[in-house]
Every structure is written in structure tokens, then in C-alpha cells.
Design a protein around this motif. Structure first.
Motif, PDB file in Angstrom:
ATOM      1  N   UNK A 110       4.196  43.663 -22.172  1.00  0.00           N
ATOM      2  CA  UNK A 110       3.168  44.164 -21.249  1.00  0.00           C
ATOM      3  C   UNK A 110       2.785  45.594 -21.623  1.00  0.00           C
ATOM      4  N   UNK A 111       3.767  46.438 -21.853  1.00  0.00           N
ATOM      5  CA  UNK A 111       3.505  47.843 -22.195  1.00  0.00           C
ATOM      6  C   UNK A 111       2.736  47.950 -23.512  1.00  0.00           C
ATOM      7  N   UNK A 112       3.152  47.159 -24.514  1.00  0.00           N
ATOM      8  CA  UNK A 112       2.464  47.191 -25.806  1.00  0.00           C
ATOM      9  C   UNK A 112       1.005  46.761 -25.660  1.00  0.00           C
ATOM     10  N   UNK A 113       0.757  45.693 -24.900  1.00  0.00           N
ATOM     11  CA  UNK A 113      -0.613  45.220 -24.727  1.00  0.00           C
ATOM     12  C   UNK A 113      -1.452  46.249 -23.974  1.00  0.00           C
ATOM     13  N   UNK A 114      -0.864  46.959 -23.046  1.00  0.00           N
ATOM     14  CA  UNK A 114      -1.576  48.042 -22.355  1.00  0.00           C
ATOM     15  C   UNK A 114      -1.921  49.180 -23.298  1.00  0.00           C
ATOM     16  N   UNK A 115      -1.146  49.306 -24.378  1.00  0.00           N
ATOM     17  CA  UNK A 115      -1.336  50.398 -25.332  1.00  0.00           C
ATOM     18  C   UNK A 115      -2.076  49.971 -26.601  1.00  0.00           C
TER      19      UNK A 115
ATOM     20  N   UNK B  70      -8.418  29.624 -36.726  1.00  0.00           N
ATOM     21  CA  UNK B  70      -7.205  29.039 -36.188  1.00  0.00           C
ATOM     22  C   UNK B  70      -6.404  29.976 -35.281  1.00  0.00           C
ATOM     23  N   UNK B  71      -6.998  31.071 -34.816  1.00  0.00           N
ATOM     24  CA  UNK B  71      -6.247  32.074 -34.048  1.00  0.00           C
ATOM     25  C   UNK B  71      -6.532  31.953 -32.554  1.00  0.00           C
ATOM     26  N   UNK B  72      -5.454  31.824 -31.769  1.00  0.00           N
ATOM     27  CA  UNK B  72      -5.556  31.852 -30.307  1.00  0.00           C
ATOM     28  C   UNK B  72      -5.133  33.243 -29.852  1.00  0.00           C
ATOM     29  N   UNK B  73      -6.011  33.931 -29.154  1.00  0.00           N
ATOM     30  CA  UNK B  73      -5.694  35.252 -28.630  1.00  0.00           C
ATOM     31  C   UNK B  73      -5.268  35.141 -27.171  1.00  0.00           C
ATOM     32  N   UNK B  74      -4.477  36.107 -26.732  1.00  0.00           N
ATOM     33  CA  UNK B  74      -4.022  36.174 -25.339  1.00  0.00           C
ATOM     34  C   UNK B  74      -4.321  37.574 -24.821  1.00  0.00           C
TER      35      UNK B  74
ATOM     36  N   UNK C 150       0.534  36.896 -15.596  1.00  0.00           N
ATOM     37  CA  UNK C 150       0.437  38.221 -16.200  1.00  0.00           C
ATOM     38  C   UNK C 150      -0.387  38.170 -17.489  1.00  0.00           C
ATOM     39  N   UNK C 151      -0.220  37.103 -18.251  1.00  0.00           N
ATOM     40  CA  UNK C 151      -0.944  36.899 -19.508  1.00  0.00           C
ATOM     41  C   UNK C 151      -1.725  35.599 -19.393  1.00  0.00           C
ATOM     42  N   UNK C 152      -2.934  35.595 -19.981  1.00  0.00           N
ATOM     43  CA  UNK C 152      -3.774  34.399 -19.970  1.00  0.00           C
ATOM     44  C   UNK C 152      -4.332  34.160 -21.368  1.00  0.00           C
ATOM     45  N   UNK C 153      -4.777  32.928 -21.605  1.00  0.00           N
ATOM     46  CA  UNK C 153      -5.432  32.612 -22.878  1.00  0.00           C
ATOM     47  C   UNK C 153      -6.715  33.422 -22.979  1.00  0.00           C
TER      48      UNK C 153
END
Length: 88
Positions: free
Chosen positions: A16-21, A76-80, A67-70
Motif C-alpha cells: 500500500x505504501x509503495x503504491x502511494x509513492x 498481456x499486462x494486467x495492472x492493479x 484496498x486494491x482493484x483491477x
């Protein structure tokens, strides 16, 4: 980090912290007869930044908790992405 009396693990909290940053989470095909890889990449996927492998269980729990969604699926890349409440 505690969510509704549920203690998030160190790995979940770090994600969570990494994605916020500015780190981006995505999955890539693992090749013939191999499992897809779940990767967290600094600065965004495909941008050459540092990468960290993430466990599928970590993603599954964070998705179940909302907290995380598709995000975008650009084969071929799925991002979240983090859901709105968790972005800040």
C-alpha cells in the motif's frame, strides 16, 4: 496498519505504501507452462525502475478487503490500482 480490527501484514502494508509513492503493480505472463508473475515496479510498469516480486496471496487479501482493484488490462499486462479511499 489496522483495518476494521484486521491487522494487515507487513507485506500488505508495504505494498500500500509503495503504491502511494508511485510504484505500480501488475502481472505479466510467466512464459510457457509457467505461472504469471506479480511485480511491483518503481515509477510504473515498463519504465525500467526497481522491481519487487509480490505474492499472489498479498494481492488476493487486499482485493478482498477492497484496498486494491483491477486496473487496465493491456494484454498481456494486467495492472492493479489502489481504490480511491486508499490513495492518500
Amino acid at each position: 496498519m489496522i483495518l476494521n480490527n484486521f491487522q494487515l501484514s507487513k507485506a500488505q502494508t508495504a505494498l500500500i505504501i509503495a503504491m502511494r509513492n508511485g510504484w505500480e503493480l501488475g502481472s505479466y505472463p510467466g512464459g510457457p507452462h509457467k505461472e504469471n508473475r506479480l511485480v511491483l515496479q518503481k515509477g510504473g510498469l515498463g519504465r525500467g525502475g526497481e522491481t519487487k516480486a509480490i505474492g499472489w496471496r498479498t494481492l488476493a487479501v487486499l482485493k478482498k478487503l477492497g484496498i486494491v482493484a483491477n486496473g487496465d488490462l493491456k494484454y498481456p499486462v494486467q495492472r492493479y490500482h489502489l481504490t480511491e479511499h486508499w490513495k492518500s
